[in-house]
Enzyme design. Structure first.
Site, PDB file in Angstrom:
ATOM      1  N   LYS A 197      27.663  50.706  27.476  1.00  0.00           N
ATOM      2  CA  LYS A 197      26.991  51.880  27.402  1.00  0.00           C
ATOM      3  C   LYS A 197      27.994  52.469  26.161  1.00  0.00           C
ATOM      4  O   LYS A 197      29.118  52.564  26.292  1.00  0.00           O
ATOM      5  CB  LYS A 197      27.239  52.782  28.491  1.00  0.00           C
ATOM      6  CG  LYS A 197      26.668  54.532  28.167  1.00  0.00           C
ATOM      7  CD  LYS A 197      27.154  55.234  29.520  1.00  0.00           C
ATOM      8  CE  LYS A 197      26.629  56.508  29.407  1.00  0.00           C
ATOM      9  NZ  LYS A 197      26.729  57.437  30.394  1.00  0.00           N
ATOM     10  N   GLU A 235      32.535  43.448  28.489  1.00  0.00           N
ATOM     11  CA  GLU A 235      32.097  44.450  29.630  1.00  0.00           C
ATOM     12  C   GLU A 235      31.099  43.738  30.642  1.00  0.00           C
ATOM     13  O   GLU A 235      31.423  43.877  31.786  1.00  0.00           O
ATOM     14  CB  GLU A 235      31.545  45.534  29.204  1.00  0.00           C
ATOM     15  CG  GLU A 235      32.582  46.552  28.520  1.00  0.00           C
ATOM     16  CD  GLU A 235      33.428  47.309  29.238  1.00  0.00           C
ATOM     17  OE1 GLU A 235      33.461  47.160  30.371  1.00  0.00           O
ATOM     18  OE2 GLU A 235      34.066  48.392  28.871  1.00  0.00           O
ATOM     19  N   LYS A 250      22.916  50.328  26.893  1.00  0.00           N
ATOM     20  CA  LYS A 250      22.284  51.848  26.529  1.00  0.00           C
ATOM     21  C   LYS A 250      23.076  52.433  25.274  1.00  0.00           C
ATOM     22  O   LYS A 250      24.271  52.157  25.211  1.00  0.00           O
ATOM     23  CB  LYS A 250      22.911  52.945  27.542  1.00  0.00           C
ATOM     24  CG  LYS A 250      22.387  54.280  27.501  1.00  0.00           C
ATOM     25  CD  LYS A 250      22.594  54.912  28.723  1.00  0.00           C
ATOM     26  CE  LYS A 250      22.327  56.607  28.369  1.00  0.00           C
ATOM     27  NZ  LYS A 250      22.639  57.426  29.762  1.00  0.00           N
TER      28      LYS A 250
END
Length: 326
Positions: A197, A235, A250
């Site tokens: 994100k 991640e 995202k």
């Protein structure tokens, strides 16, 4: 002209709709979509969000109606976001079973049991300061935030969510949520992690919709730098090791290269979030007559599938489902 070269003519496979369909490499289907809902307190609330034309704040009763409509179109899933009735420093309304999100999850699951319900797990909508966790001064304290996120996830699972989706970007939150879900008897509840994100400028309209703008600073101390891609892979692997079942990237459109790279390193399902700014730009251009909305939307969503997404969270889902059915 070298006629030998013209024995190979790629255009032969483009001359009719039937041929184009036969050789199409990427297929977009209504079953790819998750439709986000914004739930609020009250009854019979159906209020358009000014910066997101066609998207509404919905009371629980009206959210059930929209969920039924989505299911009737063949959309398999909705994601629930909410505006609480109260806020405090730690965001305690996020795990209050009387809050709009938990009530909406329960009501939708009762009314449309076949619909897959995703609960957004974060604190920014619920904290008085608008950040995604507990504060230590003006710094978000990662480790003190983890048990609170776990409480949110368990409360949503208790309400009937099938998937919980942590969007906070705290380190270690997938493991904390997985442990808490398992201890609460929710071993079959999936985690769709917002593993990748970015600290993006494309979130502006969402912050209006969710009343979640931070009261000071920004979220760059925990969301990712848009310039990084190796970090995205790191991640992803960390969240998978902690128990994530689905990995999300995202935003979507400006990060399709990231979607592809993430897809290359894992065989787990990949989701992307076609976020509010991406949606609202298309709606504004279409309203001005600058673009063909249907064509642009379907082309954009197809690009997300082509890049490697298995799941697309999009505010276009209702329209796209109708267009695909035509």
């Amino acid at each position: 002209m070298n006629t030998e070269m013209l024995k190979i003519r790629p255009r032969r496979l483009r001359v009719s709709p039937g041929l184009r369909s036969m050789v199409r490499e990427t297929s977009l289907a209504v079953t790819d979509f998750v439709y986000p809902l914004f739930v609020v307190a009250g009854e019979n609330v159906h209020q358009e969000i000014p910066s997101m034309p066609g998207v509404y704040h919905l009371s629980v009763d009206r959210a059930v109606e929209v969920a039924k409509a989505a299911a009737a179109l063949g959309i398999p899933s909705v994601e629930i976001f909410g505006l609480p009735e109260y806020k405090d420093e730690i965001g305690s309304s996020a795990w209050d079973m009387a809050s709009p999100v938990q009530r909406a999850i329960a009501a939708i699951k009762k009314a449309v049991p076949e619909l897959v319900i995703v609960g957004d797990v974060c604190l920014c909508q619920y904290t008085s300061h608008g950040h995604c966790g507990c504060l230590a001064g003006k710094y978000v304290d990662n480790d003190k935030t983890l048990p609170l996120l776990a409480k949110v996830a368990v409360s949503q699972a208790d309400a009937g969510a099938d998937i919980v989706a942590p969007s906070d970007m705290m380190d270690g939150r997938v493991a904390a949520i997985r442990d808490a879900l398992d201890e609460a008897g929710h071993q079959n509840i999936s985690i769709m992690s917002y593993a990748v994100k970015y600290a993006s400028g494309f979130y502006g309209p969402f912050r209006d919709a969710a009343d979640s703008a931070p009261q000071f600073g920004d979220r760059r101390q925990y969301q990712m730098d848009p310039a990084n891609i190796r970090e995205a892979l790191k991640e992803t692997m960390l969240d998978l090791e902690e128990g994530a079942d689905i990995i999300m990237v995202k935003p979507a459109m400006a990060y399709l290269d990231v979607v592809t790279r993430v897809k290359e390193i894992t065989d787990c399902p990949i989701a992307c979030y076609n976020v509010s700014g991406e949606y609202s730009m298309v709606k504004a251009a279409a309203a001005n007559g600058w673009i063909d909305e249907k064509r642009i939307v379907l082309e954009s969503l197809t690009s997300m599938k082509r890049a490697g997404s298995d799941i697309i969270i999009t505010y276009h889902a209702l329209d796209a489902a109708r267009w695909l059915a035509e």
